[in-house]
Motif scaffolding. Structure first.
Motif, PDB file in Angstrom:
ATOM      1  N   TYR A  32       0.854  -1.184   0.000  1.00 39.43           N
ATOM      2  CA  TYR A  32       0.000   0.000   0.000  1.00 39.43           C
ATOM      3  C   TYR A  32       0.888   1.231   0.000  1.00 39.43           C
ATOM      4  O   TYR A  32       2.085   1.169   0.287  1.00 39.43           O
ATOM      5  CB  TYR A  32      -0.954   0.015   1.188  1.00 39.43           C
ATOM      6  N   GLN A  34       0.795   5.593   0.950  1.00 36.75           N
ATOM      7  CA  GLN A  34       0.076   6.636   1.679  1.00 36.75           C
ATOM      8  C   GLN A  34       0.574   8.011   1.263  1.00 36.75           C
ATOM      9  O   GLN A  34       1.717   8.166   0.837  1.00 36.75           O
ATOM     10  CB  GLN A  34       0.304   6.481   3.183  1.00 36.75           C
ATOM     11  N   ASP A  93       4.930   0.969   2.117  1.00 34.32           N
ATOM     12  CA  ASP A  93       5.340  -0.150   2.950  1.00 34.32           C
ATOM     13  C   ASP A  93       5.452  -1.373   2.065  1.00 34.32           C
ATOM     14  O   ASP A  93       4.918  -1.406   0.961  1.00 34.32           O
ATOM     15  CB  ASP A  93       4.317  -0.390   4.057  1.00 34.32           C
ATOM     16  N   THR A  94       6.151  -2.339   2.534  1.00 34.24           N
ATOM     17  CA  THR A  94       6.284  -3.574   1.769  1.00 34.24           C
ATOM     18  C   THR A  94       5.397  -4.637   2.410  1.00 34.24           C
ATOM     19  O   THR A  94       4.799  -4.425   3.445  1.00 34.24           O
ATOM     20  CB  THR A  94       7.734  -4.054   1.752  1.00 34.24           C
ATOM     21  N   GLY A  98       6.205  -6.506   8.446  1.00 34.57           N
ATOM     22  CA  GLY A  98       6.701  -5.648   9.504  1.00 34.57           C
ATOM     23  C   GLY A  98       5.968  -4.329   9.558  1.00 34.57           C
ATOM     24  O   GLY A  98       4.951  -4.142   8.921  1.00 34.57           O
ATOM     25  N   PHE A  99       6.506  -3.416  10.325  1.00 42.48           N
ATOM     26  CA  PHE A  99       5.885  -2.110  10.487  1.00 42.48           C
ATOM     27  C   PHE A  99       6.709  -1.015   9.818  1.00 42.48           C
ATOM     28  O   PHE A  99       6.655   0.130  10.201  1.00 42.48           O
ATOM     29  CB  PHE A  99       5.754  -1.777  11.979  1.00 42.48           C
ATOM     30  N   LYS A 100       7.486  -1.356   8.814  1.00 49.69           N
ATOM     31  CA  LYS A 100       8.425  -0.402   8.255  1.00 49.69           C
ATOM     32  C   LYS A 100       7.781   0.402   7.150  1.00 49.69           C
ATOM     33  O   LYS A 100       7.483  -0.117   6.080  1.00 49.69           O
ATOM     34  CB  LYS A 100       9.638  -1.154   7.716  1.00 49.69           C
ATOM     35  N   THR A 101       7.549   1.677   7.403  1.00 49.21           N
ATOM     36  CA  THR A 101       7.032   2.601   6.398  1.00 49.21           C
ATOM     37  C   THR A 101       8.148   3.531   5.983  1.00 49.21           C
ATOM     38  O   THR A 101       8.812   4.131   6.818  1.00 49.21           O
ATOM     39  CB  THR A 101       5.847   3.411   6.962  1.00 49.21           C
ATOM     40  N   PHE A 103       9.399   6.877   3.786  1.00 53.82           N
ATOM     41  CA  PHE A 103       8.876   8.140   3.282  1.00 53.82           C
ATOM     42  C   PHE A 103       9.766   8.707   2.188  1.00 53.82           C
ATOM     43  O   PHE A 103      10.994   8.568   2.215  1.00 53.82           O
ATOM     44  CB  PHE A 103       8.795   9.166   4.412  1.00 53.82           C
ATOM     45  N   GLY A 104       9.128   9.371   1.230  1.00 48.77           N
ATOM     46  CA  GLY A 104       9.865  10.187   0.283  1.00 48.77           C
ATOM     47  C   GLY A 104      10.219  11.519   0.931  1.00 48.77           C
ATOM     48  O   GLY A 104       9.747  11.841   2.024  1.00 48.77           O
TER      49      GLY A 104
ATOM     50  N   TYR B  33       6.401   4.667  16.988  1.00 53.42           N
ATOM     51  CA  TYR B  33       7.586   4.865  16.148  1.00 53.42           C
ATOM     52  C   TYR B  33       8.343   6.131  16.556  1.00 53.42           C
ATOM     53  O   TYR B  33       7.726   7.113  16.977  1.00 53.42           O
ATOM     54  CB  TYR B  33       7.183   5.061  14.678  1.00 53.42           C
ATOM     55  N   TYR B  35      10.867   8.782  14.466  1.00 52.34           N
ATOM     56  CA  TYR B  35      11.461   9.189  13.205  1.00 52.34           C
ATOM     57  C   TYR B  35      12.351  10.401  13.449  1.00 52.34           C
ATOM     58  O   TYR B  35      12.078  11.220  14.313  1.00 52.34           O
ATOM     59  CB  TYR B  35      10.388   9.624  12.196  1.00 52.34           C
ATOM     60  N   PRO B  42      14.361  12.967   3.689  1.00 52.87           N
ATOM     61  CA  PRO B  42      13.138  12.226   4.054  1.00 52.87           C
ATOM     62  C   PRO B  42      13.147  11.869   5.536  1.00 52.87           C
ATOM     63  O   PRO B  42      14.192  11.828   6.170  1.00 52.87           O
ATOM     64  CB  PRO B  42      13.232  10.952   3.212  1.00 52.87           C
ATOM     65  N   LEU B  45      13.251   6.416   9.606  1.00 53.12           N
ATOM     66  CA  LEU B  45      12.710   5.582  10.672  1.00 53.12           C
ATOM     67  C   LEU B  45      13.846   5.157  11.594  1.00 53.12           C
ATOM     68  O   LEU B  45      14.858   4.633  11.141  1.00 53.12           O
ATOM     69  CB  LEU B  45      12.037   4.349  10.074  1.00 53.12           C
ATOM     70  N   GLU B  56      11.925  -2.934  15.195  1.00 51.75           N
ATOM     71  CA  GLU B  56      12.804  -2.356  14.182  1.00 51.75           C
ATOM     72  C   GLU B  56      13.828  -1.467  14.873  1.00 51.75           C
ATOM     73  O   GLU B  56      13.486  -0.711  15.768  1.00 51.75           O
ATOM     74  CB  GLU B  56      12.031  -1.484  13.194  1.00 51.75           C
ATOM     75  N   ARG B  97      -0.355  -2.711  10.706  1.00 56.61           N
ATOM     76  CA  ARG B  97       0.158  -2.262   9.421  1.00 56.61           C
ATOM     77  C   ARG B  97      -1.008  -1.832   8.552  1.00 56.61           C
ATOM     78  O   ARG B  97      -2.150  -2.053   8.874  1.00 56.61           O
ATOM     79  CB  ARG B  97       0.876  -3.414   8.725  1.00 56.61           C
TER      80      ARG B  97
END
Lengths: 113, 112
Positions: A32, A34, A93-94, A98-101, A103-104, B33, B35, B42, B45, B56, B97
């Motif tokens: 997905y 965002q 995200d992939t 996991g919870f890894k988002t 960002f650009g 999280y 950041y 950017p 994380l 993570e 997620r």
């Protein structure tokens, strides 16, 4: 290597026009994607989420498209207003579970009255 | 207000100081999280906690130490920082997620 690219140059448009922002990615297979809005000195605010099996999503004056073949998302603001001026961030995200988002860097939008 | 509160909003610290950033959410989310956002870069994380367990850690230097005592609170302990650590530090939370993240207003950190 994995990359998310947003136009680093600011986008200047006239009030009432449609703003179109681009997010391209390489070597990702996001489940997905965002879009967030960020004003100077503040945290990002969520706008829209689109899943890999959705082509388009709308919310009021906002529209997002997601092309997994082109590896690109387009973010449109119709009938833009000066209050829409902000930085817009793309995030993806992939499907790794996991919870890894990621960002650009964002594109700065200026809407002139 | 997003439901995620960060304190302090601004922090100036010397390189030998020890300080902590605090984040609090009462949205019932199960993930939190940290950041880092530097100028023109950017969001990076740093740490993710899911159900109070760290899931993570993106190769963050040990001078940054996170702590998640419960699902509503997250801390970032700072010690012997460098000037290049000056940035906006953002806390966020989400419910699982594939859902939106709610960000706090951030802590603007300056290391002198």
């Amino acid at each position: 290597s994995q990359k998310i690219e947003q136009n680093s140059e600011a986008l200047n448009i006239q009030e009432g026009k449609t703003a179109t922002l681009t997010c391209n990615y390489t070597n990702y297979s996001p489940a997905y994607l965002q879009w967030y809005r960020q004003d100077p000195g503040r945290g990002p605010v969520f706008l829209l989420l689109i899943r890999e099996n959705e082509k388009e999503k709308r919310k009021e004056r906002l529209k997002v498209t997601f092309d997994t073949t082109l590896k690109q998302s387009l973010f449109h603001i119709t009938a833009s207003q000066p209050a829409d001026s902000a930085t817009y961030l793309c995030a993806l995200d992939t499907d790794t579970g996991g919870f890894k988002t990621i960002f650009g860097a964002g594109t700065r939008l200026f809407v002139k009255a | 207000e997003t439901g995620v509160t960060q304190t302090p909003r601004h922090l100036v610290m010397g390189m030998t100081n020890k300080k902590s950033l605090k984040c609090e959410q009462h949205l019932g989310h199960n993930a939190m999280y940290w950041y880092k956002q530097s100028a023109k870069k950017p969001l990076e994380l740093m740490f993710v906690y899911s159900l109070e367990e760290r899931v993570e850690n993106n190769s963050v230097p040990s001078r940054f130490s996170p702590e998640c005592p419960n699902s509503s609170h997250l801390f970032l302990h700072l010690h012997t920082l460098q000037p290049e650590d000056s940035a906006l530090y953002l806390c966020a939370s989400s419910q699982n997620r594939a859902t939106e993240a709610f960000f706090g207003q951030g802590t603007r950190l300056t290391v002198v």
